[in-house]
Scaffold this motif. Structure first.
Motif, mmCIF file in Angstrom:
data_model
loop_
_atom_site.group_PDB
_atom_site.id
_atom_site.type_symbol
_atom_site.label_atom_id
_atom_site.label_comp_id
_atom_site.label_asym_id
_atom_site.label_seq_id
_atom_site.Cartn_x
_atom_site.Cartn_y
_atom_site.Cartn_z
ATOM 1 N N TRP A 1 30.595 46.143 3.216
ATOM 2 C CA TRP A 1 30.910 45.582 4.534
ATOM 3 C C TRP A 1 30.560 44.087 4.558
ATOM 4 C CZ3 TRP A 1 29.566 48.965 9.382
ATOM 5 C CH2 TRP A 1 30.277 48.481 10.494
ATOM 6 N N ASP B 1 34.387 42.492 4.781
ATOM 7 C CA ASP B 1 34.730 42.054 6.137
ATOM 8 C C ASP B 1 34.009 40.775 6.555
ATOM 9 O OD1 ASP B 1 36.223 44.312 6.137
ATOM 10 O OD2 ASP B 1 35.049 45.411 7.621
ATOM 11 N N LEU B 2 32.755 40.607 6.118
ATOM 12 C CA LEU B 2 31.969 39.457 6.552
ATOM 13 C C LEU B 2 31.922 38.338 5.516
ATOM 14 C CD1 LEU B 2 29.030 41.331 8.322
ATOM 15 C CD2 LEU B 2 31.105 40.362 9.329
ATOM 16 N N THR C 1 24.094 35.850 11.092
ATOM 17 C CA THR C 1 24.426 36.363 12.426
ATOM 18 C C THR C 1 23.738 37.715 12.603
ATOM 19 O OG1 THR C 1 26.379 37.534 11.618
ATOM 20 C CG2 THR C 1 26.664 35.223 12.297
ATOM 21 N N SER D 1 25.153 40.633 12.912
ATOM 22 C CA SER D 1 25.802 41.626 12.053
ATOM 23 C C SER D 1 25.370 41.473 10.601
ATOM 24 C CB SER D 1 27.332 41.491 12.147
ATOM 25 O OG SER D 1 27.780 41.773 13.456
ATOM 26 N N ALA E 1 21.645 42.585 10.224
ATOM 27 C CA ALA E 1 21.449 44.037 10.284
ATOM 28 C C ALA E 1 21.950 44.723 9.023
ATOM 29 C CB ALA E 1 22.156 44.600 11.515
ATOM 30 N N LEU E 2 23.134 44.337 8.557
ATOM 31 C CA LEU E 2 23.694 44.960 7.353
ATOM 32 C C LEU E 2 22.910 44.577 6.103
ATOM 33 C CD1 LEU E 2 27.503 44.604 8.117
ATOM 34 C CD2 LEU E 2 26.214 46.745 7.930
#
Length: 281
Positions: free
Chosen positions: A28, A32-33, A201, A203, A206-207
């Motif tokens: 992820w 996506d990031l 950020t 997100s 956290a990931l």
């Protein structure tokens, strides 16, 4: 199944679920990031070391880091994690894990050759059956794109790491072995990892934390399992990672396995379950 293997099995199975969970968070991040794979790999080691430190510091002796085998083992894991995160940045998670699963074959062969663990025709057959399941999930024609090439490389590194984990099981406590690989990985990847750090950020933070925590706990349980049982007996269960990878791919990325892939998963389950009743050959 002998008692050491029976005791190690629950830890091994849980480890095989946690490691793909960490890699799903990593995919992820790198997909996506658009985080750099080397940053995700470095943060996994560095944060893992920080999380583990309060619980393991009393078990770590400085002389441990003077053992060249500790460094070689950690570098195998560094190579494996960096390679698989690079592969995940461009390839579907099931395909990556399929190519990655040259690892158990390498682990079993090296265990028999280097560690003098017993050769079992039945166990060899089960590993081959599991590998057929991998091929059905991935489909023929890996294509050797750069991403799949990195996945194969990750499997080679990981197979060597599994054997070294068994080889060094008596060198130090599991907590000390865990911390050594995390600290060395964080040190080796520090410069490229920090240079590639993205803007943090919510997100990404956290990931990144999830990737590090799941990977750390999974590898800790793996070390304990390999301390308790022979590497050759644990090898078939490594294939269960692909089942979890496929499930996470479905839940997180919407990748639904087709009928052939489901057949492959069935073969993987058969391989693992059958190994429960195979006696030492």
């Amino acid at each position: 199944m002998d008692r050491p293997t029976l005791r190690a099995l629950p830890l091994m199975l849980l480890a095989m679920a946690l490691i793909p969970a960490g890699d799903t968070a990593g995919k992820w991040l790198t997909g996506d990031l658009a985080a750099a794979p080397v940053f995700v790999a470095w943060s996994r080691f560095a944060l893992g070391a920080l999380i583990a430190a309060p619980f393991v510091v009393s078990a770590v002796e400085p002389r441990l880091f003077a053992d060249w085998r500790i460094w070689l083992r950690a570098l195998m894991l560094v190579g494996g994690i960096t390679s698989i995160l690079t592969a995940l940045s461009t390839e579907p998670i099931a395909n990556v894990f399929g190519a990655f699963f040259v690892g158990p074959i390498i682990s079993w062969l090296l265990s028999v050759w280097l560690l003098r663990e017993p050769f079992s025709v039945l166990r060899f057959g089960l590993i081959c059956l599991g590998f057929v399941g991998v091929i059905l999930v991935v489909k023929p024609g890996f294509g050797m794109t750069p991403g799949i090439g990195f996945a194969v490389l990750a499997g080679l590194f990981y197979g060597a790491y599994l054997v070294m984990s068994r080889w060094m099981a008596g060198v130090a406590r599991p907590r000390a072995l865990l911390f050594s690989q995390l600290a060395i990985g964080g040190l080796v990847l520090a410069i490229p990892g920090i240079r590639a750090m993205p803007e943090i950020t919510a997100s990404i933070g956290a990931l990144t934390l999830a990737s590090a925590a799941f990977s750390m706990l999974g590898n800790f349980l793996l070390i304990i399992a390999y301390r308790m049982a022979e590497a050759s007996r644990m090898a078939p269960f490594v294939y269960t990672q692909l089942i979890w990878a496929t499930l996470f791919g479905l839940l997180v990325f919407g990748a639904m396995p087709d009928r052939i892939a489901l057949l492959g998963l069935g073969l993987l389950l058969a391989s693992g379950l059958a190994s429960l009743v195979v006696r030492r050959g």
